[in-house]
Design an enzyme around this catalytic site. Sequence first.
Site, short mmCIF file in Angstrom:
data_model
loop_
_atom_site.label_atom_id
_atom_site.label_comp_id
_atom_site.label_asym_id
_atom_site.label_seq_id
_atom_site.Cartn_x
_atom_site.Cartn_y
_atom_site.Cartn_z
N ASP A 128 0.82 -1.22 0.00
CA ASP A 128 0.00 0.00 0.00
C ASP A 128 0.85 1.27 0.00
OD1 ASP A 128 -2.08 -1.81 0.29
OD2 ASP A 128 -2.17 -1.57 2.46
N ARG A 275 -0.52 -8.97 -4.83
CA ARG A 275 0.47 -9.33 -3.82
C ARG A 275 1.24 -10.59 -4.19
NH1 ARG A 275 -3.03 -8.70 1.36
NH2 ARG A 275 -2.45 -10.87 1.66
O1 F6P Z 1 -2.26 -4.08 3.42
C1 F6P Z 1 -2.15 -4.87 2.29
C2 F6P Z 1 -3.47 -5.29 1.77
O2 F6P Z 1 -3.26 -6.06 0.60
C3 F6P Z 1 -4.45 -4.16 1.52
O3 F6P Z 1 -4.20 -3.47 0.32
C4 F6P Z 1 -5.76 -4.91 1.53
O4 F6P Z 1 -6.84 -4.07 1.91
C5 F6P Z 1 -5.54 -5.95 2.59
O5 F6P Z 1 -4.14 -6.12 2.70
C6 F6P Z 1 -6.18 -7.29 2.29
O6 F6P Z 1 -5.99 -8.11 3.40
P1 F6P Z 1 -6.27 -9.67 3.42
O7 F6P Z 1 -5.12 -10.35 2.76
O8 F6P Z 1 -6.36 -9.98 4.87
O9 F6P Z 1 -7.54 -9.91 2.66
#
Ligand code: F6P
Length: 342
Positions: A128, A275
């Site tokens: 982020d 990611r």
């Molecule tokens: O903080 C990183 C992030 O990918 C954010 O952009 C997103 O809102 C969140 O984590 C998603 O989290 P999770 O993997 O718990 O769904």
Amino acid sequence: MRIGILTSGGDCPGLNAVIRGVVLKGTTAYGLDFVGIRDGWRGVVDGDFFPLSRHDVKGLSKVGGTILGTSRTNPYEGPRGGAENIARTLEDAGIDGILAIGGEGTLAAADRLWKDGINVLGVPKTIDNDLRATDYSFGFDTAVNIATDAMDRLRTTGDSHQRCMVAEVMGRHVGWIALHAGVAAGAHVICIPEVPMSIDEICRQVTSAHDRGRAPLVVVSEGFTITGMDEAHSHKGLDAFNRPRLGGIGELIAPEIERITGIETRATVLGHIQRGGSPSAFDRVLATRLGLHAADALVDGAWGQMVAMRGTDIVRVQFDEALGELNTVPLYRYEEAAALFG
Ligand code: F6P
């Protein structure tokens, strides 16, 4: 000195490169002994440790995810949680300090544990780019590249069908991924949390692009609010740190755009693809440098601090500096990009 390494919070391309950097320098230059901690703070609380040698980190800088596993566990929760229990667990395993690689939630927990007497050093990570104390965090560049590639693809299918394409990207409450990927992909509107916009304004830009024969591309950050909304859209409950799980705004605005403009519109949520996979070269270098400097900081006993990027240098900052306020997109950066809208 024996150091436990953990990765906590959402994973991020470059985590393994940090682990490799710190273990290589820490073992060869300083004779440090490392253990891996499984699944973030969960492993600290449960005493879930395993030896981590130079051999275990070979070839890791290009590998996505984290070999340590991660979780969003809060170390102050549960019967074995809390600073006193954790101090005992670390002592039993002969661990002198923890290197915590994580984002805002992780660093807040690290700061609290350090103030409660546990030796913790931090490395900031987040796709982020929302941490104040570092100019860039690793993972961000990779996420922007993935989002840009996805939008390039959305444009070709949008062009073929003369559709408006809405791409929702991650970023929580800051719009860095949307801004950078939007500019890179030539989006006609970029919607970020820092600048609420009315649906009419979005439609005005969409129509203007469409009137010039373009298939409009709208990038919307998951934390964006339409003017008048009290908070970012969330329908997925709260995470372990009681923060709302964001997402879904793209699906909300796409039908509105279609209704108001009459242009057929589709929404795509890029989600966790942002990611996944290998880190970009930029992120490999940044993450490796953070790992190397973390090894120096460990030997210096720089507890309560984290390594961070300032300009092109790696520096040390107090946890406090990274916490509290978010690294939001400044208005001038948004206005710069807004000259390209429509
Ligand atoms: O903080 C990183 C992030 O990918 C954010 O952009 C997103 O809102 C969140 O984590 C998603 O989290 P999770 O993997 O718990 O769904």
